[in-house]
Design a protein around this motif. Structure first.
Motif, mmCIF file in Angstrom:
data_model
loop_
_atom_site.group_PDB
_atom_site.id
_atom_site.type_symbol
_atom_site.label_atom_id
_atom_site.label_comp_id
_atom_site.label_asym_id
_atom_site.label_seq_id
_atom_site.Cartn_x
_atom_site.Cartn_y
_atom_site.Cartn_z
ATOM 1 N N VAL A 24 42.324 25.181 -51.038
ATOM 2 C CA VAL A 24 41.657 24.231 -49.939
ATOM 3 C C VAL A 24 40.697 24.700 -50.025
ATOM 4 C CG1 VAL A 24 41.630 22.739 -48.511
ATOM 5 C CG2 VAL A 24 43.661 23.239 -48.735
ATOM 6 N N LEU A 25 39.692 25.045 -51.055
ATOM 7 C CA LEU A 25 38.318 24.581 -50.590
ATOM 8 C C LEU A 25 37.359 24.233 -49.904
ATOM 9 C CD1 LEU A 25 37.350 26.175 -54.264
ATOM 10 C CD2 LEU A 25 38.676 27.513 -52.828
ATOM 11 N N GLY A 26 36.841 25.422 -49.338
ATOM 12 C CA GLY A 26 36.518 24.143 -48.395
ATOM 13 C C GLY A 26 37.296 24.555 -47.275
ATOM 14 N N GLY A 27 38.189 25.413 -46.410
ATOM 15 C CA GLY A 27 39.324 24.689 -45.636
ATOM 16 C C GLY A 27 39.113 25.028 -44.310
ATOM 17 N N THR A 28 38.321 25.496 -43.916
ATOM 18 C CA THR A 28 37.924 25.931 -42.880
ATOM 19 C C THR A 28 37.197 24.869 -42.329
ATOM 20 O OG1 THR A 28 35.460 26.833 -43.171
ATOM 21 C CG2 THR A 28 37.785 28.435 -42.695
ATOM 22 N N GLY A 29 36.200 23.885 -43.001
ATOM 23 C CA GLY A 29 36.172 22.436 -42.681
ATOM 24 C C GLY A 29 37.013 21.751 -41.804
ATOM 25 N N ASP A 30 36.680 20.202 -41.197
ATOM 26 C CA ASP A 30 37.898 19.713 -40.752
ATOM 27 C C ASP A 30 38.037 18.761 -41.600
ATOM 28 O OD1 ASP A 30 36.806 20.016 -38.113
ATOM 29 O OD2 ASP A 30 34.786 18.328 -38.396
ATOM 30 N N GLN A 31 37.698 18.292 -42.860
ATOM 31 C CA GLN A 31 38.738 17.211 -44.022
ATOM 32 C C GLN A 31 39.428 18.362 -44.928
ATOM 33 O OE1 GLN A 31 38.390 14.636 -44.106
ATOM 34 N NE2 GLN A 31 38.866 14.086 -46.357
ATOM 35 N N GLY A 32 39.003 19.623 -44.957
ATOM 36 C CA GLY A 32 40.088 20.865 -45.812
ATOM 37 C C GLY A 32 41.301 20.934 -44.685
ATOM 38 N N ARG A 33 40.716 21.628 -43.763
ATOM 39 C CA ARG A 33 41.378 21.752 -42.517
ATOM 40 C C ARG A 33 42.590 20.468 -42.840
ATOM 41 N NH1 ARG A 33 41.672 25.702 -38.686
ATOM 42 N NH2 ARG A 33 42.435 24.238 -36.801
ATOM 43 N N GLY A 34 41.956 19.310 -42.252
ATOM 44 C CA GLY A 34 43.239 18.118 -42.038
ATOM 45 C C GLY A 34 44.274 18.433 -42.791
ATOM 46 N N VAL A 81 46.831 24.056 -58.202
ATOM 47 C CA VAL A 81 46.715 23.059 -57.164
ATOM 48 C C VAL A 81 45.087 23.203 -56.725
ATOM 49 C CG1 VAL A 81 45.880 20.353 -56.727
ATOM 50 C CG2 VAL A 81 48.214 21.305 -57.933
ATOM 51 N N VAL A 82 43.887 22.736 -56.662
ATOM 52 C CA VAL A 82 42.895 23.166 -56.174
ATOM 53 C C VAL A 82 42.020 22.065 -55.730
ATOM 54 C CG1 VAL A 82 41.109 24.430 -55.853
ATOM 55 C CG2 VAL A 82 42.575 25.564 -57.314
ATOM 56 N N ILE A 83 41.909 22.234 -54.277
ATOM 57 C CA ILE A 83 41.063 20.664 -53.983
ATOM 58 C C ILE A 83 39.934 21.456 -53.268
ATOM 59 C CG2 ILE A 83 41.148 19.458 -51.926
ATOM 60 C CD1 ILE A 83 44.209 19.252 -51.246
ATOM 61 N N ILE A 84 39.096 20.654 -53.550
ATOM 62 C CA ILE A 84 37.355 20.827 -53.571
ATOM 63 C C ILE A 84 37.070 20.122 -52.222
ATOM 64 C CG2 ILE A 84 35.428 20.772 -54.109
ATOM 65 C CD1 ILE A 84 37.600 22.787 -55.863
ATOM 66 N N ALA A 85 36.840 20.843 -50.802
ATOM 67 C CA ALA A 85 36.522 20.119 -49.569
ATOM 68 C C ALA A 85 35.296 20.556 -49.054
ATOM 69 C CB ALA A 85 37.474 20.396 -48.776
ATOM 70 N N VAL A 86 34.638 20.933 -50.292
ATOM 71 C CA VAL A 86 33.293 21.650 -49.601
ATOM 72 C C VAL A 86 31.939 21.275 -49.127
ATOM 73 C CG1 VAL A 86 33.725 23.727 -50.774
ATOM 74 C CG2 VAL A 86 32.258 21.959 -52.066
ATOM 75 N N PHE A 148 41.875 12.132 -52.688
ATOM 76 C CA PHE A 148 41.214 12.029 -51.106
ATOM 77 C C PHE A 148 40.112 12.108 -49.802
ATOM 78 C CE2 PHE A 148 45.142 14.656 -52.533
ATOM 79 C CZ PHE A 148 45.707 14.223 -51.954
ATOM 80 N N HIS A 149 39.579 10.640 -50.691
ATOM 81 C CA HIS A 149 37.637 10.192 -50.260
ATOM 82 C C HIS A 149 37.951 10.205 -48.624
ATOM 83 C CE1 HIS A 149 37.415 11.497 -55.011
ATOM 84 N NE2 HIS A 149 36.250 12.021 -54.301
ATOM 85 N N HIS A 150 39.152 9.034 -48.448
ATOM 86 C CA HIS A 150 38.728 8.058 -47.256
ATOM 87 C C HIS A 150 39.843 8.748 -46.082
ATOM 88 C CE1 HIS A 150 38.166 5.413 -50.992
ATOM 89 N NE2 HIS A 150 37.444 5.732 -50.481
ATOM 90 N N LEU A 151 39.854 9.714 -45.851
ATOM 91 C CA LEU A 151 40.970 10.061 -45.219
ATOM 92 C C LEU A 151 40.135 10.608 -43.421
ATOM 93 C CD1 LEU A 151 43.616 12.282 -46.983
ATOM 94 C CD2 LEU A 151 44.220 9.528 -47.372
ATOM 95 N N SER A 152 41.106 10.379 -43.089
ATOM 96 C CA SER A 152 39.933 10.563 -41.941
ATOM 97 C C SER A 152 40.601 11.728 -40.828
ATOM 98 C CB SER A 152 40.607 9.108 -40.470
ATOM 99 O OG SER A 152 40.491 10.504 -39.654
ATOM 100 N N ALA A 153 39.544 12.304 -41.288
ATOM 101 C CA ALA A 153 39.783 14.378 -40.119
ATOM 102 C C ALA A 153 40.205 14.290 -39.271
ATOM 103 C CB ALA A 153 38.512 14.537 -40.866
ATOM 104 N N VAL A 154 39.885 13.223 -38.221
ATOM 105 C CA VAL A 154 39.836 13.183 -37.259
ATOM 106 C C VAL A 154 41.932 13.296 -36.932
ATOM 107 C CG1 VAL A 154 40.173 11.836 -35.166
ATOM 108 C CG2 VAL A 154 38.253 11.846 -35.740
#
Length: 230
Positions: A24-34, A81-86, A148-154
């Protein structure tokens, strides 16, 4: 309960993805962490990335569940597999720098190009058509998908929420790659991956997030999507 049609319809079948390493690139942000948390809880091997390896390591330790942290290049190199969440404003630069490491990998772009003003969120349209199409242009040797665009990070980060009740729209030109992404979505309880077209149709999927933000603000909710009759 699963309907008979969903059992017999081959379009519902997904491959076994349990042994794949997901970065998960951007894995320290809310969406990536979630996303990292949910996949790791489901038993997936997960590595989260950041430009700062120490920051990624600290975030991984907080998440637990076997999540590892590393710099972005290491994550891209070691993952299947690499998820881009930056953030959108760092999207192009991040992918350009990792073109070699991402070659041959399934790349899942979940970035939503959005602007914000006093009236709320609104969709931006990249020159290439969408964030996912920009990723495909920058990563010609990768198998780019959008999901994975429409997921709530919360909700993703709230471990008291056991089930994420939503469908994930998966787009891409490589059907085998989109099936793998659908398989990853299915690993998360309550979630289902639904093939939703080729990559050229990614803009409206990314843009819909602006509408969901408006829904959430109006109803104080964490809205997701369900696709009916599928």
């Amino acid at each position: 309960m699963t309907s008979l049609d969903s059992v017999t319809n081959p379009a519902h079948e997904v491959p076994d993805v349990s042994q794949l390493v997901v970065g998960v690139l951007g894995g320290t942000g809310d969406q990536g962490r979630g996303l990292a948390l949910r996949l790791a809880k489901a038993g997936q091997q997960v590595i989260i990335g950041s430009r700062d390896a120490a920051r990624a390591g600290a975030s991984a330790a907080e998440l637990g569940h076997g999540v590892r942290g590393a710099d972005n290049a290491t994550v891209a190199w070691e993952s299947d597999v690499v998820i881009i969440a930056v953030p959108w404003d760092g999207h192009a630069a991040t992918l350009t720098a990792l073109r070699e490491e991402l070659a041959g990998k399934i790349v899942v772009d979940c970035v939503n190009p959005l602007g914000f003003d006093k009236q709320g969120a609104y969709a931006l349209k990249p020159e290439e058509g969408s964030a996912a199409q920009q990723a495909a242009a920058l990563l010609p040797d990768s198998r780019v998908t959008a999901a994975f665009h429409h997921l709530s990070a919360v909700l993703l980060q709230d471990e008291s929420v056991e089930t994420i009740d939503t469908d994930v729209m998966v787009l891409g030109d490589d059907r085998e790659a989109t099936d793998v992404v659908r398989g990853l979505a299915a690993r998360i309880p309550g979630m289902r991956g639904v093939y939703a077209g080729r990559l050229r149709n990614a803009h409206q999927v990314e843009a819909l997030v602006a509408n969901l933000i408006s829904v959430n603000r109006r109803y104080k909710a964490h809205a997701g999507l369900r696709i009916t009759d599928v």
